[in-house]
Design a protein around this motif. Structure first.
Motif, PDB file in Angstrom:
ATOM      1  N   SER A 137       0.702  -1.258  -0.048  1.00  0.00           N
ATOM      2  CA  SER A 137      -0.066   0.097   0.149  1.00  0.00           C
ATOM      3  C   SER A 137       1.043   1.380   0.009  1.00  0.00           C
ATOM      4  O   SER A 137       0.383   2.227   0.024  1.00  0.00           O
ATOM      5  N   ASP A 139      -2.063   6.995   1.673  1.00  0.00           N
ATOM      6  CA  ASP A 139      -1.960   7.193   0.398  1.00  0.00           C
ATOM      7  C   ASP A 139      -3.292   6.708  -0.288  1.00  0.00           C
ATOM      8  O   ASP A 139      -3.709   5.544  -0.112  1.00  0.00           O
ATOM      9  N   PRO A 140      -4.176   7.639  -0.792  1.00  0.00           N
ATOM     10  CA  PRO A 140      -5.413   7.220  -1.505  1.00  0.00           C
ATOM     11  C   PRO A 140      -5.456   6.362  -2.977  1.00  0.00           C
ATOM     12  O   PRO A 140      -6.552   5.912  -3.079  1.00  0.00           O
ATOM     13  N   TRP A 141      -4.383   6.402  -3.505  1.00  0.00           N
ATOM     14  CA  TRP A 141      -4.187   5.553  -4.598  1.00  0.00           C
ATOM     15  C   TRP A 141      -5.570   5.737  -5.708  1.00  0.00           C
ATOM     16  O   TRP A 141      -6.434   4.871  -5.689  1.00  0.00           O
ATOM     17  N   HIS A 198      -5.362   1.146  -9.286  1.00  0.00           N
ATOM     18  CA  HIS A 198      -4.680   1.110  -8.312  1.00  0.00           C
ATOM     19  C   HIS A 198      -5.279   0.728  -6.918  1.00  0.00           C
ATOM     20  O   HIS A 198      -4.862   0.878  -5.832  1.00  0.00           O
ATOM     21  N   HIS A 199      -6.634   1.000  -7.123  1.00  0.00           N
ATOM     22  CA  HIS A 199      -7.425   0.689  -5.621  1.00  0.00           C
ATOM     23  C   HIS A 199      -6.899  -0.618  -4.828  1.00  0.00           C
ATOM     24  O   HIS A 199      -7.161  -0.787  -3.718  1.00  0.00           O
ATOM     25  N   ARG A 234      -4.173  -1.263  -4.078  1.00  0.00           N
ATOM     26  CA  ARG A 234      -2.974  -1.225  -2.984  1.00  0.00           C
ATOM     27  C   ARG A 234      -3.463  -0.222  -2.140  1.00  0.00           C
ATOM     28  O   ARG A 234      -2.736  -0.035  -1.026  1.00  0.00           O
ATOM     29  N   ARG A 235      -4.835   0.296  -1.908  1.00  0.00           N
ATOM     30  CA  ARG A 235      -5.070   0.878  -0.776  1.00  0.00           C
ATOM     31  C   ARG A 235      -5.184  -0.038   0.618  1.00  0.00           C
ATOM     32  O   ARG A 235      -5.551  -1.055   0.500  1.00  0.00           O
ATOM     33  N   GLN A 277      -8.758  -2.517   3.698  1.00  0.00           N
ATOM     34  CA  GLN A 277      -9.351  -3.684   2.801  1.00  0.00           C
ATOM     35  C   GLN A 277     -10.120  -4.566   3.971  1.00  0.00           C
ATOM     36  O   GLN A 277      -9.592  -4.582   5.137  1.00  0.00           O
ATOM     37  N   THR A 329      -8.920  11.072   5.979  1.00  0.00           N
ATOM     38  CA  THR A 329      -8.511  11.334   4.628  1.00  0.00           C
ATOM     39  C   THR A 329      -8.899  12.710   3.997  1.00  0.00           C
ATOM     40  O   THR A 329     -10.003  13.201   4.613  1.00  0.00           O
ATOM     41  N   TYR A 354     -11.967   7.993  -1.162  1.00  0.00           N
ATOM     42  CA  TYR A 354     -11.063   7.105  -0.427  1.00  0.00           C
ATOM     43  C   TYR A 354     -12.258   7.224   1.050  1.00  0.00           C
ATOM     44  O   TYR A 354     -12.322   6.171   1.449  1.00  0.00           O
ATOM     45  N   TRP A 389     -14.830   4.961   0.371  1.00  0.00           N
ATOM     46  CA  TRP A 389     -14.336   3.622   0.526  1.00  0.00           C
ATOM     47  C   TRP A 389     -14.254   3.038   1.788  1.00  0.00           C
ATOM     48  O   TRP A 389     -14.642   1.944   2.109  1.00  0.00           O
TER      49      TRP A 389
END
Length: 248
Positions: free
Chosen positions: A29, A151-153, A158-159, A161-162, A165, A186, A191, A194
């Motif tokens: 991430s 990091d919001p990616w 790239h989600h 990599r958040r 999860q 954030t 994000y 999410w």
């Protein structure tokens, strides 16, 4: 707090299922960024690290023995340059703080500042946060876990990599005490949405937000306002805080 790189979630690009492995094909991430070390940062890593630094090789920690007392425990993942964590440790000497960050300049700066202030209630890992949670922190050992401005990616590809999860949240649940808090913040609305979706679906957690502000909470006074955030406020950027409590 990692430097952001600056979407409502759909089933095809949304969070992975709760049974997904935490270390997925080496996906991380974060990205290690090269940077020059200042004299103070170098001093922190060379002179202060032996006293306040921890590694995966140190194994599972007995936090009472580590800090030499029994006290509330707060861990922060991705503390960036450490300003927020240092301020919290200074304000709350009766609370112990664990910082986890992979970037050497931030770790060095935090260690140097902690030493200059004579702080004894802080310890630091320069390791992958997932590995620290899995291998070093006992179950039900934390009162609070903080994840501020990860990091919001933002790109859809790239989600994955958040860091937020379902499997990550479940791991945190096991490390929090019943009644413990997961506090995230954030400055990326996509994000924030999410995070809210992941947490709403996560078993064992309840949102502490009021009906008027849910799923978010107003910025708590106990979360220090960073220079980065203050600049964002002046530019009209939003910031979203989420605080969820472990109920079981």
């Amino acid at each position: 707090m990692s430097d952001p790189q600056r979407d409502t979630v759909t089933s095809s690009t949304g969070p992975e299922g709760p049974d997904a492995p935490l270390h997925r094909r080496g996906i991380k991430s974060y990205v290690l960024r090269a940077g020059r070390m200042t004299q103070a940062q170098t001093r922190g890593l060379e002179e202060v690290w032996p006293r306040l630094g921890l590694t995966l090789a140190d194994g599972r920690q007995d936090l009472d023995s580590l800090f030499g007392r029994r006290a509330p425990r707060v861990a922060e993942i991705g503390f960036g340059m450490g300003a927020s964590l240092i301020e919290q440790a200074t304000r709350h000497p009766d609370t112990d703080f664990l910082g986890i960050e992979v970037h050497a300049p931030g770790v060095g700066k935090l260690l140097d500042e902690a030493d200059k202030r004579g702080l004894t209630n802080i310890r630091v890992y320069r390791e992958d946060a997932l590995a620290v949670l899995e291998r070093c922190l006992p179950e039900a050992s934390l009162d609070t876990l903080q994840l501020f401005f990860p990091d919001p990616w933002p790109k859809k590809k790239h989600h994955k990599r958040r860091i937020v999860q379902p499997a990550f949240v479940e791991l945190i649940r096991t490390r929090l005490k019943p009644g413990g808090l997961l506090h995230m913040a954030t400055d990326w609305q996509g994000y924030a949405e999410w995070m809210a979706e992941v947490m709403t679906a996560a078993p064992g957690f309840v949102n502490t937000a009021s009906a008027e502000t849910a799923p978010y909470v107003p910025r708590p006074d106990f979360r220090p306002l960073t220079k980065f955030e203050a600049r964002g406020e002046r530019l009209g950027h939003g910031v979203w805080d989420l605080i969820f409590e472990r109920r079981r």
